[in-house]
Design a protein around this motif. Structure first.
Motif, PDB file in Angstrom:
ATOM      1  N   GLN A 113       1.043   4.351  -6.371  1.00 20.65           N
ATOM      2  CA  GLN A 113       1.119   2.930  -6.699  1.00 20.65           C
ATOM      3  C   GLN A 113       1.939   2.125  -5.692  1.00 20.65           C
ATOM      4  OE1 GLN A 113      -0.554   1.512  -9.431  1.00 20.65           O
ATOM      5  NE2 GLN A 113      -1.505   3.536  -9.393  1.00 20.65           N
ATOM      6  N   GLN A 114       2.947   2.758  -5.100  1.00 19.67           N
ATOM      7  CA  GLN A 114       3.864   2.040  -4.209  1.00 19.67           C
ATOM      8  C   GLN A 114       3.590   2.437  -2.763  1.00 19.67           C
ATOM      9  OE1 GLN A 114       7.420   3.474  -6.267  1.00 19.67           O
ATOM     10  NE2 GLN A 114       7.873   1.377  -6.873  1.00 19.67           N
ATOM     11  N   LEU A 115       2.837   1.592  -2.064  1.00 15.25           N
ATOM     12  CA  LEU A 115       2.485   1.850  -0.672  1.00 15.25           C
ATOM     13  C   LEU A 115       2.895   0.665   0.188  1.00 15.25           C
ATOM     14  CD1 LEU A 115      -0.179   2.988  -2.550  1.00 15.25           C
ATOM     15  CD2 LEU A 115      -0.681   3.971  -0.320  1.00 15.25           C
ATOM     16  N   LEU A 116       3.517   0.962   1.317  1.00 21.94           N
ATOM     17  CA  LEU A 116       3.928  -0.068   2.273  1.00 21.94           C
ATOM     18  C   LEU A 116       3.438   0.328   3.658  1.00 21.94           C
ATOM     19  CD1 LEU A 116       5.722  -2.658   2.813  1.00 21.94           C
ATOM     20  CD2 LEU A 116       7.502  -1.025   3.521  1.00 21.94           C
ATOM     21  N   SER A 117       2.763  -0.593   4.323  1.00 15.11           N
ATOM     22  CA  SER A 117       2.332  -0.354   5.702  1.00 15.11           C
ATOM     23  C   SER A 117       3.425  -0.790   6.667  1.00 15.11           C
ATOM     24  CB  SER A 117       1.048  -1.122   5.996  1.00 15.11           C
ATOM     25  OG  SER A 117      -0.021  -0.635   5.210  1.00 15.11           O
ATOM     26  N   VAL A 118       3.563  -0.046   7.745  1.00 12.60           N
ATOM     27  CA  VAL A 118       4.574  -0.348   8.757  1.00 12.60           C
ATOM     28  C   VAL A 118       3.900  -0.344  10.124  1.00 12.60           C
ATOM     29  CG1 VAL A 118       6.723   0.370   9.851  1.00 12.60           C
ATOM     30  CG2 VAL A 118       6.410   0.699   7.385  1.00 12.60           C
ATOM     31  N   VAL A 119       4.073  -1.420  10.880  1.00 10.52           N
ATOM     32  CA  VAL A 119       3.499  -1.517  12.224  1.00 10.52           C
ATOM     33  C   VAL A 119       4.540  -2.102  13.171  1.00 10.52           C
ATOM     34  CG1 VAL A 119       1.127  -1.768  11.394  1.00 10.52           C
ATOM     35  CG2 VAL A 119       2.532  -3.812  11.738  1.00 10.52           C
ATOM     36  N   GLY A 120       4.326  -1.864  14.463  1.00 14.07           N
ATOM     37  CA  GLY A 120       5.252  -2.402  15.444  1.00 14.07           C
ATOM     38  C   GLY A 120       4.923  -1.907  16.836  1.00 14.07           C
ATOM     39  N   THR A 121       5.768  -2.243  17.763  1.00 10.25           N
ATOM     40  CA  THR A 121       5.538  -1.947  19.163  1.00 10.25           C
ATOM     41  C   THR A 121       5.537  -0.450  19.457  1.00 10.25           C
ATOM     42  OG1 THR A 121       6.370  -2.304  21.407  1.00 10.25           O
ATOM     43  CG2 THR A 121       7.999  -2.170  19.661  1.00 10.25           C
ATOM     44  N   ARG A 122       4.833  -0.065  20.521  1.00  9.47           N
ATOM     45  CA  ARG A 122       4.849   1.322  20.983  1.00  9.47           C
ATOM     46  C   ARG A 122       6.093   1.622  21.798  1.00  9.47           C
ATOM     47  NH1 ARG A 122      -0.289   0.075  20.080  1.00  9.47           N
ATOM     48  NH2 ARG A 122      -1.813   1.713  19.543  1.00  9.47           N
TER      49      ARG A 122
END
Length: 292
Positions: A113-122
């Protein structure tokens, strides 16, 4: 073949994309009549260009999909269609959910139920990685699932932080061609204890255009997306835009105003993304879960 197998079959054919499959399903939701269509009918009634119609028609009538599925099973790869009740519920809510998902690992994570996406620089700074760890640690301790793209930099760090809880990696290539190669050991860990998925058939090698396309899956799987150090024009901002279009929350960690990696992040905040300085800033937004 049943409807799901026919969809998987069509999904393997060249000359057709998401919109083309959508047109076929609107015409015949069971995908039975497609096998009787001629090249000219595909051109006339489904707006195929001739070269793609011929390519699709040839693959449809020559590809041995049953053999493909047997090979996938032997490789530990499971195939899931949008019609399957186990299809991830949040992802199914987006405008253009993948028709087919190829998975390896613990598919039960889809139902978390608890999902968080994380994105950012390489190429994150030391400060950016420190901030990421500070934000994610309380979330992981509470059992949150972290979704990212297994890229170098922020993506890989996010997956590593989540290993003691659960994490999903969304590839921009087929599962038999994990990318980048520097994360092969991470990939092996994820398929053993967590989950790796792709909308591309397993034998599809990485292609540049596939990485921006998969970003909608990264954001679509989750309740919100956290952006950590993003330049003004970057894949991370594409993911953030996808999240906004999908009606999901977007969070951004502020940083040094003289660091080019934070220009995009600060721009997101100016445009309405929620500024995050602690895990509580994220948790406070999800007192009630997303509903259909």
């Amino acid at each position: 073949m049943n409807r799901e197998e026919r969809l998987i079959h069509i999904h393997h054919c060249r000359g057709i994309g998401w919109r083309g499959i959508d047109k076929l399903l609107k015409e015949d939701q069971d995908l039975v009549s497609i096998y009787e269509l001629s090249v000219n009918t595909l051109i006339r009634e489904f707006s195929f260009q001739r070269q793609y119609a011929e390519l699709f028609h040839r693959d449809l009538h020559t590809l041995d999909i049953e053999k493909k599925l047997e090979d996938y099973k032997a490789a530990g790869i499971e195939v899931l269609t949008v019609f399957d009740p186990e299809y991830p519920p949040l992802l199914k809510m987006i405008y253009d959910p993948p028709w087919v998902l190829y998975t390896k690992g613990n598919r039960a994570i889809f139902q978390h139920q608890q999902l968080l996406s994380v994105v950012g620089t390489r190429k994150p700074t030391k400060e950016g990685l420190t901030a990421l760890r500070f934000i994610l640690t309380p979330l992981v301790d509470q059992g949150w699932t972290i979704v990212s793209g297994m890229a170098l930099g922020v993506d890989g760090a996010a997956h590593h932080h989540a290993l003691r809880s659960s994490t999903i990696a969304v590839l921009g290539s087929g599962l038999l061609h994990p990318y980048p190669k520097k994360h092969l050991s991470l990939f092996q860990n994820l398929i053993k204890y967590h989950l790796v998925i792709s909308e591309y058939p397993p034998d599809q090698p990485p292609k540049r255009w596939q990485f921006p396309e998969r970003n909608r899956i990264v954001s679509g799987l989750s309740m919100g997306t956290l952006v950590v150090e993003a330049q003004e024009k970057s894949g991370s901002l594409i993911t953030a835009d996808q999240a906004l279009e999908q009606g999901r929350e977007v969070f951004a960690i502020p940083g040094n105003i003289f660091n080019m990696n934070t220009v995009g992040t600060h721009r997101l905040i100016q445009q309405g993304a929620q500024l995050v300085t602690s895990a509580e800033d994220i948790l406070s937004q999800f007192s009630t879960p997303l509903t259909r």
